[in-house]
Design an enzyme around this catalytic site. Structure first.
Site, PDB file in Angstrom:
ATOM      1  N   GLY A  36     -39.651 -20.856   5.798  1.00  0.00           N
ATOM      2  CA  GLY A  36     -39.136 -22.211   6.001  1.00  0.00           C
ATOM      3  C   GLY A  36     -37.785 -22.134   6.689  1.00  0.00           C
ATOM      4  O   GLY A  36     -37.163 -21.063   6.756  1.00  0.00           O
ATOM      5  N   SER A  38     -33.804 -22.600   7.628  1.00  0.00           N
ATOM      6  CA  SER A  38     -32.577 -22.354   6.881  1.00  0.00           C
ATOM      7  C   SER A  38     -32.206 -23.634   6.128  1.00  0.00           C
ATOM      8  O   SER A  38     -32.240 -24.725   6.700  1.00  0.00           O
ATOM      9  CB  SER A  38     -31.463 -21.968   7.863  1.00  0.00           C
ATOM     10  OG  SER A  38     -30.250 -21.843   7.179  1.00  0.00           O
ATOM     11  N   GLY A  39     -31.929 -23.498   4.851  1.00  0.00           N
ATOM     12  CA  GLY A  39     -31.573 -24.675   4.054  1.00  0.00           C
ATOM     13  C   GLY A  39     -32.772 -25.412   3.485  1.00  0.00           C
ATOM     14  O   GLY A  39     -32.621 -26.449   2.829  1.00  0.00           O
ATOM     15  N   SER A  40     -33.976 -24.889   3.734  1.00  0.00           N
ATOM     16  CA  SER A  40     -35.166 -25.596   3.233  1.00  0.00           C
ATOM     17  C   SER A  40     -35.275 -25.470   1.710  1.00  0.00           C
ATOM     18  O   SER A  40     -35.887 -26.305   1.054  1.00  0.00           O
ATOM     19  CB  SER A  40     -36.437 -25.066   3.912  1.00  0.00           C
ATOM     20  OG  SER A  40     -36.583 -23.675   3.706  1.00  0.00           O
ATOM     21  N   GLY A  41     -34.716 -24.396   1.155  1.00  0.00           N
ATOM     22  CA  GLY A  41     -34.745 -24.235  -0.306  1.00  0.00           C
ATOM     23  C   GLY A  41     -35.364 -22.929  -0.779  1.00  0.00           C
ATOM     24  O   GLY A  41     -35.590 -22.752  -1.980  1.00  0.00           O
ATOM     25  N   LYS A  42     -35.617 -22.017   0.134  1.00  0.00           N
ATOM     26  CA  LYS A  42     -36.304 -20.762  -0.230  1.00  0.00           C
ATOM     27  C   LYS A  42     -35.574 -20.011  -1.349  1.00  0.00           C
ATOM     28  O   LYS A  42     -36.162 -19.657  -2.367  1.00  0.00           O
ATOM     29  CB  LYS A  42     -36.423 -19.840   1.008  1.00  0.00           C
ATOM     30  CG  LYS A  42     -37.206 -20.435   2.169  1.00  0.00           C
ATOM     31  CD  LYS A  42     -37.299 -19.490   3.341  1.00  0.00           C
ATOM     32  CE  LYS A  42     -35.985 -19.177   4.028  1.00  0.00           C
ATOM     33  NZ  LYS A  42     -35.288 -20.339   4.612  1.00  0.00           N
ATOM     34  N   SER A 110     -38.627 -16.174   8.640  1.00  0.00           N
ATOM     35  CA  SER A 110     -39.857 -15.675   9.295  1.00  0.00           C
ATOM     36  C   SER A 110     -40.521 -16.772  10.129  1.00  0.00           C
ATOM     37  O   SER A 110     -41.563 -17.301   9.744  1.00  0.00           O
ATOM     38  CB  SER A 110     -40.823 -15.052   8.290  1.00  0.00           C
ATOM     39  OG  SER A 110     -40.843 -15.695   7.040  1.00  0.00           O
TER      40      SER A 110
END
Ligand code: ADP
Length: 203
Positions: A36, A38-42, A110
């Site tokens: 996801g 950057s900042g999506s919450g991974k 990725s």
């Protein structure tokens, strides 16, 4: 010499199999591959996931930029070739943990189908769980946790995924979590519900 004539294959044959480690740990090992923007919450979700799994008695390892890009991959940048090498090493490391019976949670942007396909090929399809942390760019940019979007918009970071480099959404991820309007706990629970039947130990 005593070991003369031994080849590398016999060494692998003599190694304890994954199943023996899984039996010791009373869990089935998988690699959760979180992709996801950057900042999506991974990383936020992965940390919560690891905490819950630990409380339930599962042994995990979290891999993310902090312990990979700052360590073993600190000689790699963000060119296409370096991104591929970055993922290749992460996938190989994940495979070592996997074969040790450990549930491995990977948090890496990725960004392309090709990169994720490569990781899946190294790790093995049967143990690879693709998790799309599906947060729109506009939300990630508003969160701007590390101030990177602001810098990317100002042209201070080149090849930034979502702004000046592409992100290809996974076509058929095992799990897709929409984090917008959800709490971290709710997002994590969706993954837990999918994962537990797969890691729950049955001999
Ligand atoms: P990534 O690892 O994908 O770059 P981070 O986990 O570092 O992203 O940052 C995600 C940010 O979004 C955090 O500040 C987190 O608190 C916030 N956030 C808001 N809602 C959610 C949610 N449902 N799941 C995950 N993170 C969320």
């Amino acid at each position: 010499m005593k070991n003369e004539g031994r080849n590398i294959y016999s060494v692998f044959d003599e190694m304890l199999p994954k199943s023996a480690k899984e039996n010791l740990l009373q869990q089935h090992a998988k690699v959760l591959w979180m992709t996801g923007l950057s900042g999506s919450g991974k990383t936020t979700i992965a940390k919560q996931l690891e905490k819950i799994l630990h409380e339930k008695g599962y042994l995990t390892q979290l891999l993310d930029g902090d312990n990979i890009r700052a360590g073993i991959n600190n000689n790699l940048g963000f060119s296409d070739a370096d991104r591929i090498e970055n993922i290749r090493r992460i996938a190989e490391i994940s495979k070592l943990f996997l074969n040790c019976g450990i549930i491995t949670i990977n948090c890496f942007v990725s960004p392309t189908e090709e990169i994720r396909r490569q990781a899946k090929e190294i790790i093995g399809e049967e143990n690879f769980i693709e998790v799309f942390i599906n947060t729109p760019l506009s939300v990630c940019e508003t969160r701007d946790v590390k101030g990177l979007y602001k810098k990317a918009r100002a042209g201070e970071i080149k090849d930034f995924t979502g702004i000046s480099a592409p992100f290809e959404a996974p076509i058929s991820p095992e799990i897709s979590v929409k984090t917008e309007n959800k709490s971290v706990e709710e997002s994590t629970e969706e993954i837990i519900n999918y994962l537990i039947p797969l890691i729950n130990y049955k001999a």
